[in-house]
Design a protein around this motif. Structure first.
Motif, mmCIF file in Angstrom:
data_model
loop_
_atom_site.group_PDB
_atom_site.id
_atom_site.type_symbol
_atom_site.label_atom_id
_atom_site.label_comp_id
_atom_site.label_asym_id
_atom_site.label_seq_id
_atom_site.Cartn_x
_atom_site.Cartn_y
_atom_site.Cartn_z
ATOM 1 N N GLY A 13 51.710 -13.654 37.100
ATOM 2 C CA GLY A 13 50.261 -13.514 36.961
ATOM 3 C C GLY A 13 49.622 -12.908 38.192
ATOM 4 O O GLY A 13 48.714 -12.073 38.096
ATOM 5 N N LEU A 14 50.097 -13.316 39.392
ATOM 6 C CA LEU A 14 49.574 -12.741 40.630
ATOM 7 C C LEU A 14 49.843 -11.245 40.704
ATOM 8 O O LEU A 14 48.954 -10.442 41.010
ATOM 9 C CB LEU A 14 50.195 -13.442 41.840
ATOM 10 C CG LEU A 14 49.765 -14.873 42.160
ATOM 11 C CD1 LEU A 14 50.495 -15.351 43.410
ATOM 12 C CD2 LEU A 14 48.260 -14.965 42.360
ATOM 13 N N LEU A 15 51.079 -10.860 40.416
ATOM 14 C CA LEU A 15 51.463 -9.455 40.531
ATOM 15 C C LEU A 15 50.685 -8.577 39.559
ATOM 16 O O LEU A 15 50.155 -7.521 39.932
ATOM 17 C CB LEU A 15 52.972 -9.304 40.285
ATOM 18 C CG LEU A 15 53.900 -9.920 41.336
ATOM 19 C CD1 LEU A 15 55.357 -9.820 40.892
ATOM 20 C CD2 LEU A 15 53.707 -9.231 42.687
ATOM 21 N N GLN A 16 50.592 -9.012 38.314
ATOM 22 C CA GLN A 16 49.954 -8.167 37.293
ATOM 23 C C GLN A 16 48.438 -8.115 37.459
ATOM 24 O O GLN A 16 47.832 -7.060 37.240
ATOM 25 C CB GLN A 16 50.332 -8.652 35.889
ATOM 26 C CG GLN A 16 51.829 -8.669 35.617
ATOM 27 C CD GLN A 16 52.510 -7.372 36.017
ATOM 28 O OE1 GLN A 16 52.024 -6.277 35.740
ATOM 29 N NE2 GLN A 16 53.654 -7.483 36.699
ATOM 30 N N ASN A 17 47.834 -9.211 37.859
ATOM 31 C CA ASN A 17 46.393 -9.170 38.104
ATOM 32 C C ASN A 17 46.074 -8.374 39.369
ATOM 33 O O ASN A 17 45.015 -7.757 39.471
ATOM 34 C CB ASN A 17 45.825 -10.591 38.192
ATOM 35 C CG ASN A 17 45.607 -11.211 36.842
ATOM 36 O OD1 ASN A 17 44.680 -10.857 36.123
ATOM 37 N ND2 ASN A 17 46.485 -12.136 36.470
ATOM 38 N N LYS A 264 34.727 -7.019 35.226
ATOM 39 C CA LYS A 264 36.201 -7.055 35.186
ATOM 40 C C LYS A 264 36.772 -7.518 36.521
ATOM 41 O O LYS A 264 37.761 -8.253 36.563
ATOM 42 C CB LYS A 264 36.748 -5.667 34.854
ATOM 43 C CG LYS A 264 36.531 -5.220 33.423
ATOM 44 C CD LYS A 264 37.151 -3.845 33.220
ATOM 45 C CE LYS A 264 36.931 -3.327 31.816
ATOM 46 N NZ LYS A 264 37.511 -1.968 31.639
ATOM 47 N N MET A 265 36.145 -7.094 37.610
ATOM 48 C CA MET A 265 36.611 -7.503 38.934
ATOM 49 C C MET A 265 36.507 -9.014 39.109
ATOM 50 O O MET A 265 37.432 -9.663 39.629
ATOM 51 C CB MET A 265 35.790 -6.801 40.013
ATOM 52 C CG MET A 265 36.251 -7.101 41.431
ATOM 53 S SD MET A 265 35.242 -6.284 42.683
ATOM 54 C CE MET A 265 35.680 -4.569 42.394
ATOM 55 N N ILE A 266 35.412 -9.596 38.657
ATOM 56 C CA ILE A 266 35.217 -11.038 38.781
ATOM 57 C C ILE A 266 36.246 -11.796 37.951
ATOM 58 O O ILE A 266 36.887 -12.743 38.430
ATOM 59 C CB ILE A 266 33.783 -11.425 38.360
ATOM 60 C CG1 ILE A 266 32.770 -10.867 39.367
ATOM 61 C CG2 ILE A 266 33.646 -12.938 38.234
ATOM 62 C CD1 ILE A 266 31.331 -10.994 38.915
ATOM 63 N N THR A 267 36.432 -11.378 36.685
ATOM 64 C CA THR A 267 37.378 -12.090 35.817
ATOM 65 C C THR A 267 38.815 -11.922 36.317
ATOM 66 O O THR A 267 39.624 -12.854 36.224
ATOM 67 C CB THR A 267 37.272 -11.587 34.368
ATOM 68 O OG1 THR A 267 37.477 -10.161 34.324
ATOM 69 C CG2 THR A 267 35.898 -11.892 33.789
ATOM 70 N N THR A 268 39.131 -10.759 36.858
ATOM 71 C CA THR A 268 40.482 -10.535 37.397
ATOM 72 C C THR A 268 40.706 -11.380 38.640
ATOM 73 O O THR A 268 41.786 -11.955 38.841
ATOM 74 C CB THR A 268 40.688 -9.044 37.719
ATOM 75 O OG1 THR A 268 40.497 -8.273 36.536
ATOM 76 C CG2 THR A 268 42.088 -8.786 38.261
ATOM 77 N N ALA A 274 43.522 -18.487 39.662
ATOM 78 C CA ALA A 274 44.097 -19.502 38.778
ATOM 79 C C ALA A 274 45.619 -19.466 38.833
ATOM 80 O O ALA A 274 46.284 -20.508 38.832
ATOM 81 C CB ALA A 274 43.612 -19.283 37.349
ATOM 82 N N ASN A 275 46.185 -18.258 38.889
ATOM 83 C CA ASN A 275 47.643 -18.147 38.970
ATOM 84 C C ASN A 275 48.172 -18.642 40.310
ATOM 85 O O ASN A 275 49.261 -19.216 40.385
ATOM 86 C CB ASN A 275 48.076 -16.703 38.732
ATOM 87 C CG ASN A 275 48.119 -16.335 37.262
ATOM 88 O OD1 ASN A 275 49.067 -16.656 36.561
ATOM 89 N ND2 ASN A 275 47.069 -15.677 36.782
ATOM 90 N N SER A 276 47.392 -18.419 41.368
ATOM 91 C CA SER A 276 47.811 -18.957 42.669
ATOM 92 C C SER A 276 47.781 -20.487 42.636
ATOM 93 O O SER A 276 48.613 -21.151 43.273
ATOM 94 C CB SER A 276 46.911 -18.422 43.787
ATOM 95 O OG SER A 276 45.580 -18.909 43.662
ATOM 96 N N LYS A 277 46.843 -21.034 41.864
ATOM 97 C CA LYS A 277 46.780 -22.495 41.719
ATOM 98 C C LYS A 277 48.005 -23.008 40.962
ATOM 99 O O LYS A 277 48.515 -24.108 41.264
ATOM 100 C CB LYS A 277 45.495 -22.874 40.969
ATOM 101 C CG LYS A 277 45.208 -24.366 40.956
ATOM 102 C CD LYS A 277 44.920 -24.887 42.355
ATOM 103 C CE LYS A 277 44.513 -26.354 42.313
ATOM 104 N NZ LYS A 277 44.312 -26.914 43.675
ATOM 105 N N THR A 278 48.488 -22.238 39.989
ATOM 106 C CA THR A 278 49.722 -22.613 39.281
ATOM 107 C C THR A 278 50.881 -22.735 40.260
ATOM 108 O O THR A 278 51.693 -23.675 40.194
ATOM 109 C CB THR A 278 50.058 -21.557 38.202
ATOM 110 O OG1 THR A 278 49.003 -21.493 37.250
ATOM 111 C CG2 THR A 278 51.365 -21.905 37.490
#
Length: 294
Positions: A13-17, A264-268, A274-278
């Motif tokens: 998720g981190l890489l793709q976002n 889009k920048m905000i949601t990304t 969120a992925n870093s929290k995972t």
């Protein structure tokens, strides 16, 4: 599926976002680029793991495609008669100055929606990088000035109509002629000559998502784009003036909507966080397991 697997799910998720943010940043940087078409990122899930009872657990996200969105851009008027925009789905056709002429096939031409053209020192109609604009015969548009024929020698472009017909003023300051053939004298402005004269060529792509960006606001056709492999002709490459129209003294602006890009920048950014929290939560769970041996 172990807790450790959740770490790698979060990393995907981190890489793709992060890559999605690159696409957004590129869009924003090209907000004032003439003829630029915005891009969007589409994601898909990765291969899932079967865990029994017809159940599956996903292993993260992958970037499916970065898709160029070829919507019609807004237009802005300019003081330059050779500033052109296309109202429709087609593209201007160009070739490098070192390439042979005529261009054999429509699919061999470079394509562009950026119509900021000018006449260079050799009287070619070119873009800012020197790529030559093609006529409906596949030849570069070049005017003639022999310095000996004031009624036909090229002086300056007067107008370009919605079918790509070029009218220029001769060096006598009075006579108007149509551009007819590359590197040849113009012809008198008669209805018959207007029909026969070569026009500015446009090329269409059946699937614009198959076009490959090559920089300089240029695209090249791939086999997926569906650009014709036939030779250039008036029948196939002249704008019809209705669904495909050339607008003179006009430039097509970038299709990037800044407000949309900021959303889009905000949601990304939120998805990245969120992925870093995972990852951090999975790490804490792993630490709890390690603490059991104490």
């Amino acid at each position: 599926m172990s807790v450790t697997s959740a770490l790698y799910t979060g990393v995907s998720g981190l890489l793709q976002n992060g890559e999605a943010m690159n696409v957004i940043g590129n869009n924003i940087s090209n907000v004032n680029t003439v003829g630029y078409k915005g891009a969007r990122t589409l994601f898909s899930d990765m291969l899932s793991q079967n865990i029994g009872n017809d159940s599956q657990i996903g292993k993260g996200v992958q970037m499916q495609v970065v898709q160029n969105v070829f919507s019609q851009g807004s237009t802005q008027t300019s003081e330059n008669v050779t500033d052109l925009a296309i109202q429709g789905n087609s593209f201007f056709a160009l070739k490098p100055p070192t390439a042979a002429a005529p261009v054999a096939r429509q699919s061999d031409a470079f394509l562009s929606r950026a119509g900021a053209f000018k006449t260079d020192s050799n009287l070619y109609l070119v873009n800012p990088d020197g790529y030559q604009v093609l006529d409906t015969a596949g030849n570069p548009i070049q005017f003639l000035n022999t310095k000996a024929a004031p009624t036909t020698d090229f002086g300056k472009v007067l107008s370009i109509d919605n079918t790509g017909l070029i009218t220029y003023l001769a060096t006598d300051g009075i006579t108007q002629n149509y551009y007819s053939t590359s590197g040849a004298a113009g012809v008198a402005t008669t209805p018959a000559a207007a029909l026969a004269a070569q026009k500015i060529a446009v090329v269409t792509a059946a699937d614009t998502s198959g076009l490959k960006k090559v920089g300089g606001s240029l695209y090249q056709a791939t086999t997926d784009a569906g650009v014709s492999t036939a030779a250039f002709s008036q029948a196939a490459n002249k704008p019809n003036g209705v669904s495909e129209t050339i607008l003179s003294n006009t430039l097509e602006q970038s299709t990037v909507d800044l407000a949309n890009e900021f959303v889009k920048m905000i949601t990304t950014q939120r998805a990245y966080s969120a992925n870093s929290k995972t990852i951090t939560t999975s790490d804490q769970m792993t630490q709890e397991v390690l603490n059991l041996i104490r």
